[in-house]
Write a protein that holds these residues in place. Structure first.
Motif, PDB file in Angstrom:
ATOM      1  N   LEU A   1      46.498  43.585  28.486  1.00  0.00           N
ATOM      2  CA  LEU A   1      45.045  43.662  28.657  1.00  0.00           C
ATOM      3  C   LEU A   1      44.664  44.849  29.531  1.00  0.00           C
ATOM      4  O   LEU A   1      43.648  45.521  29.295  1.00  0.00           O
ATOM      5  CB  LEU A   1      44.510  42.366  29.254  1.00  0.00           C
ATOM      6  N   THR A   2      45.481  45.111  30.543  1.00  0.00           N
ATOM      7  CA  THR A   2      45.241  46.269  31.407  1.00  0.00           C
ATOM      8  C   THR A   2      45.415  47.566  30.618  1.00  0.00           C
ATOM      9  O   THR A   2      44.617  48.512  30.742  1.00  0.00           O
ATOM     10  CB  THR A   2      46.198  46.244  32.609  1.00  0.00           C
ATOM     11  N   GLN A   3      46.424  47.602  29.769  1.00  0.00           N
ATOM     12  CA  GLN A   3      46.696  48.795  28.966  1.00  0.00           C
ATOM     13  C   GLN A   3      45.561  49.131  28.003  1.00  0.00           C
ATOM     14  O   GLN A   3      45.307  50.301  27.709  1.00  0.00           O
ATOM     15  CB  GLN A   3      47.993  48.620  28.182  1.00  0.00           C
ATOM     16  N   ILE A   4      44.857  48.121  27.509  1.00  0.00           N
ATOM     17  CA  ILE A   4      43.792  48.406  26.538  1.00  0.00           C
ATOM     18  C   ILE A   4      42.435  48.607  27.200  1.00  0.00           C
ATOM     19  O   ILE A   4      41.429  48.772  26.524  1.00  0.00           O
ATOM     20  CB  ILE A   4      43.707  47.308  25.463  1.00  0.00           C
ATOM     21  N   GLY A   5      42.400  48.590  28.552  1.00  0.00           N
ATOM     22  CA  GLY A   5      41.182  48.966  29.246  1.00  0.00           C
ATOM     23  C   GLY A   5      40.447  47.864  29.959  1.00  0.00           C
ATOM     24  O   GLY A   5      39.315  48.058  30.409  1.00  0.00           O
ATOM     25  N   LEU A   6      41.040  46.684  30.081  1.00  0.00           N
ATOM     26  CA  LEU A   6      40.402  45.578  30.785  1.00  0.00           C
ATOM     27  C   LEU A   6      41.020  45.410  32.167  1.00  0.00           C
ATOM     28  O   LEU A   6      42.175  45.795  32.403  1.00  0.00           O
ATOM     29  CB  LEU A   6      40.539  44.289  29.976  1.00  0.00           C
ATOM     30  N   ASN A   7      40.270  44.800  33.095  1.00  0.00           N
ATOM     31  CA  ASN A   7      40.749  44.557  34.457  1.00  0.00           C
ATOM     32  C   ASN A   7      41.209  43.108  34.550  1.00  0.00           C
ATOM     33  O   ASN A   7      40.424  42.202  34.816  1.00  0.00           O
ATOM     34  CB  ASN A   7      39.630  44.839  35.455  1.00  0.00           C
ATOM     35  N   ALA A   8      42.477  42.877  34.285  1.00  0.00           N
ATOM     36  CA  ALA A   8      42.986  41.519  34.138  1.00  0.00           C
ATOM     37  C   ALA A   8      43.687  41.020  35.383  1.00  0.00           C
ATOM     38  O   ALA A   8      44.448  41.742  36.023  1.00  0.00           O
ATOM     39  CB  ALA A   8      43.951  41.451  32.958  1.00  0.00           C
ATOM     40  N   SER A   9      43.423  39.736  35.717  1.00  0.00           N
ATOM     41  CA  SER A   9      44.114  39.044  36.808  1.00  0.00           C
ATOM     42  C   SER A   9      44.584  37.697  36.288  1.00  0.00           C
ATOM     43  O   SER A   9      44.137  37.214  35.244  1.00  0.00           O
ATOM     44  CB  SER A   9      43.187  38.851  38.013  1.00  0.00           C
ATOM     45  N   VAL A  10      45.499  37.062  37.016  1.00  0.00           N
ATOM     46  CA  VAL A  10      46.107  35.806  36.579  1.00  0.00           C
ATOM     47  C   VAL A  10      45.803  34.708  37.577  1.00  0.00           C
ATOM     48  O   VAL A  10      45.868  34.916  38.796  1.00  0.00           O
ATOM     49  CB  VAL A  10      47.634  35.957  36.414  1.00  0.00           C
ATOM     50  N   GLN A  11      45.472  33.531  37.063  1.00  0.00           N
ATOM     51  CA  GLN A  11      45.163  32.380  37.913  1.00  0.00           C
ATOM     52  C   GLN A  11      45.906  31.143  37.396  1.00  0.00           C
ATOM     53  O   GLN A  11      45.342  30.341  36.666  1.00  0.00           O
ATOM     54  CB  GLN A  11      43.653  32.107  37.918  1.00  0.00           C
ATOM     55  N   PRO A  12      47.177  30.966  37.757  1.00  0.00           N
ATOM     56  CA  PRO A  12      47.902  29.766  37.330  1.00  0.00           C
ATOM     57  C   PRO A  12      47.532  28.562  38.186  1.00  0.00           C
ATOM     58  O   PRO A  12      47.309  28.691  39.395  1.00  0.00           O
ATOM     59  CB  PRO A  12      49.369  30.151  37.539  1.00  0.00           C
ATOM     60  N   VAL A  13      47.425  27.405  37.572  1.00  0.00           N
ATOM     61  CA  VAL A  13      47.024  26.181  38.272  1.00  0.00           C
ATOM     62  C   VAL A  13      47.851  25.006  37.785  1.00  0.00           C
ATOM     63  O   VAL A  13      48.604  25.104  36.813  1.00  0.00           O
ATOM     64  CB  VAL A  13      45.518  25.878  38.060  1.00  0.00           C
ATOM     65  N   GLU A  14      47.673  23.862  38.440  1.00  0.00           N
ATOM     66  CA  GLU A  14      48.332  22.632  38.002  1.00  0.00           C
ATOM     67  C   GLU A  14      47.794  22.208  36.639  1.00  0.00           C
ATOM     68  O   GLU A  14      46.669  22.545  36.253  1.00  0.00           O
ATOM     69  CB  GLU A  14      48.096  21.509  39.019  1.00  0.00           C
ATOM     70  N   ARG A  15      48.588  21.422  35.941  1.00  0.00           N
ATOM     71  CA  ARG A  15      48.226  20.981  34.581  1.00  0.00           C
ATOM     72  C   ARG A  15      46.871  20.295  34.545  1.00  0.00           C
ATOM     73  O   ARG A  15      46.008  20.630  33.727  1.00  0.00           O
ATOM     74  CB  ARG A  15      49.315  20.042  34.040  1.00  0.00           C
ATOM     75  N   ALA A  16      46.666  19.322  35.411  1.00  0.00           N
ATOM     76  CA  ALA A  16      45.419  18.560  35.391  1.00  0.00           C
ATOM     77  C   ALA A  16      44.219  19.453  35.671  1.00  0.00           C
ATOM     78  O   ALA A  16      43.148  19.274  35.071  1.00  0.00           O
ATOM     79  CB  ALA A  16      45.484  17.422  36.406  1.00  0.00           C
ATOM     80  N   THR A  17      44.394  20.421  36.566  1.00  0.00           N
ATOM     81  CA  THR A  17      43.297  21.330  36.890  1.00  0.00           C
ATOM     82  C   THR A  17      42.920  22.186  35.697  1.00  0.00           C
ATOM     83  O   THR A  17      41.738  22.379  35.389  1.00  0.00           O
ATOM     84  CB  THR A  17      43.677  22.226  38.080  1.00  0.00           C
ATOM     85  N   LEU A  18      43.923  22.691  34.995  1.00  0.00           N
ATOM     86  CA  LEU A  18      43.640  23.534  33.837  1.00  0.00           C
ATOM     87  C   LEU A  18      42.936  22.742  32.736  1.00  0.00           C
ATOM     88  O   LEU A  18      41.975  23.234  32.126  1.00  0.00           O
ATOM     89  CB  LEU A  18      44.928  24.163  33.299  1.00  0.00           C
TER      90      LEU A  18
END
Length: 541
Positions: free
Chosen positions: A407-424
């Motif tokens: 996503l960064t390579q194609i021009g977007l500013n991407a970040s990651v937010q991993p969470v617990e299963r129930a939260t997602l």
């Protein structure tokens, strides 16, 4: 008729939990310590791996599962892992055989009317509940009446079933509102069709299924101890209508840490895991002489889902850019160590399991980073912020890293937010997830479950349409396909539907997993697809 915590820390923690949950240790003489498609043959195992000595058949078999239930009143919970708990206590009308076909269980025979609206089930007359009461059609009607009024299952029963009909003590009918070719496939899935006892519910009311004392089934095992979120202990049902289980004592443990499961399998603290292994864990256990891996095609699909109702991914050009930016073979190598099959659509490999149609869509997104960049520029969203949500476990964390990079390579500013299963899952239903790698299991192994549930408006959120995508033409095709019983006509309908989904690309299908279910050499399986420990037995029997 149609039929990384440190290894030491993980191990110490696991043993403490197992000992507390099941009341014993491995050294006591009673060993109470303690999805996924591909190209290998069904039920393949390492045949050279055999028990090293005499087997202590009095010991408890310890089992790892990613999630345990909060209640044994089944209409309150939905999930594959939860269904494994249900499968020890309850039975379903039908079962799925190793080859993917559907066979009898509580129903010994069944038929479907010519108009596809009436399903008649003829029940076994030799089944008793674990408290000694006879099983009858009243229990079946009670169960599906409960499912029908449960919000969690409205899409399947309330919206599809006109009436649940008690014909006589051992005959039961569903009267559908419209033909539904996939309906029969749901009736072997413990998550959505475990049969509960009417008399026990009348006795315990809303307390039913809240403790071992208030939980009654017809199944192979009796629940004897239960610490929600920790462990479930069962003993064999000596009066089980399919025969007394070979393995008498089992204890299921909730363990979400894949590395912890691997260590426990190596030390013998876990005998069986319902969590399929992949990547380096697969290699580790493949080489472990005390562990067997059951490998078979399984209809569990991983995709990148994008929220389509509003925001960045409501623009089809942005969704198409993501599709072009992803090299599926790279994802398979990074996340699955090469052990998966690339998908063009959900259900793509169904023909390997149960005869689902094999379709080549007209639109296929070959990896093309320059085309992806051009689409992002054309959409005018260069530099837009993108938050990738996911479970905080593998293979999702590996997919996150890869996705953030592309996503960064194609021009977007991407970040990651991993969470617990129930939260997602909660975030999904609240419509706060922009983009996420997620797995989806086709429980019934039918195109309706694998394909239509991913785009149907009745399936928004955790029911399967994670993208909240809507398209009237696609919706109409999905309904048409599910009402058509002729296989060739169904194939043509689904081909058109697959093409339209590919054009709109609400999600990017990645791969189908190949199941690798690990267990001790002391036990063996007749049907590794089964959720029930009844289908395991001691290896020397």
């Amino acid at each position: 008729m149609k039929r990384f915590k440190s290894i030491v820390a993980v191990l110490l923690m696991s043993c403490m939990v197992f000992a507390a949950a099941c009341g014993g240790g491995k050294d006591s003489g009673n060993n109470e310590t303690a999805a996924q498609n591909g190209g290998e043959s069904v039920g393949e195992t390492e045949g050279e791996k055999t028990p090293s000595g005499s087997i202590d058949k009095s010991r408890t078999i310890n089992i790892a599962n990613s999630t345990l239930v909060d209640t044994f009143y089944t209409p309150k919970e939905f999930g594959i892992a939860e269904g494994i708990s249900y499968a020890q206590v309850y039975d379903t009308l039908l079962v799925q055989e190793l080859d993917g076909s559907i066979g009898p269980s509580l129903a010994e025979d069944w038929e479907i009317s010519d108009d596809g609206l009436t399903y008649t089930f003829y029940l076994r007359k030799d089944v008793k509940w674990q408290d000694g009461e006879p099983f009858t059609a009243e229990d079946v009607k009670f169960t599906f009446d409960e499912y029908q009024k449960a919000p969690l299952f409205a899409y399947l029963y309330q919206e599809r079933v006109e009436e649940n009909i008690l014909v006589d003590d051992y005959t039961f009918q569903f009267k559908l509102k419209a033909p539904m070719a996939s309906f029969i496939a749901n009736l072997h899935v413990p998550t959505v069709s475990s049969i509960m006892p009417k008399h026990a519910y009348e006795k315990y009311g809303e307390e039913y299924g809240s403790s071992p004392e208030t939980t009654v089934g017809t199944g192979p095992y009796i629940l004897t101890e239960w610490q929600p979120g920790v462990s479930e202990t069962f003993k064999a049902n000596p009066d089980y209508f399919k025969g007394t289980p070979s393995i008498e004592n089992i204890c299921m443990h909730q363990i979400s840490d894949a590395n912890g499961i691997v260590v426990a399998l190596q030390t013998g603290d876990i005998d069986l895991s319902y969590v399929s292994v992949s990547g380096g864990n697969y290699d580790t256990l493949k080489a472990e002489p005390k562990v067997v891996l059951e490998e078979y095609p399984d209809a569990t699909y991983h995709s990148i889902y994008m929220y389509c109702k509003s925001g960045l991914f409501s623009d089809v050009r942005v969704r198409q850019a993501v599709a072009y930016a992803i090299n599926k073979e790279d994802v398979i190598t990074i996340a699955m160590n090469g052990r998966a099959t690339a998908l063009n659509y959900l259900g793509d490999i169904g023909s390997m399991i149960n005869g689902n149609p094999d379709i080549v869509p007209d639109t296929v997104y070959e990896y093309d980073l320059e085309k992806a960049k051009a689409l992002i520029k054309d959409a005018g969203v260069e530099g837009a912020d993108v938050v990738i949500s996911s479970y905080n476990s593998e293979p999702y964390l590996s997919i996150d890293t890869y996705l953030q990079s592309v996503l960064t390579q194609i021009g977007l500013n991407a970040s990651v937010q991993p969470v617990e299963r129930a939260t997602l899952l909660d975030d999904l239903d609240k419509e706060t997830v922009m983009i996420a790698p997620l797995g989806k299991a086709d429980l019934g192994m039918d195109m309706e479950a694998s394909l239509f549930a991913s785009v149907g408006s009745n399936y928004y959120g955790t029911a399967g349409n994670y993208s909240f995508f809507s398209d009237d033409e696609i919706e109409a095709l999905g309904l048409q396909g599910d009402e058509e019983s002729d296989p060739e006509k169904r194939k043509e309908i689904y081909k058109e539907m697959i093409n339209k989904i590919a054009e709109q690309v609400p999600y990017v299908p990645l791969y189908a997993l190949q199941a690798a279910m690990p267990h001790s050499v002391d036990i063996a399986s007749d049907n590794p697809r089964s959720e029930s420990v009844f289908d395991y037995h001691w290896a020397d029997e």
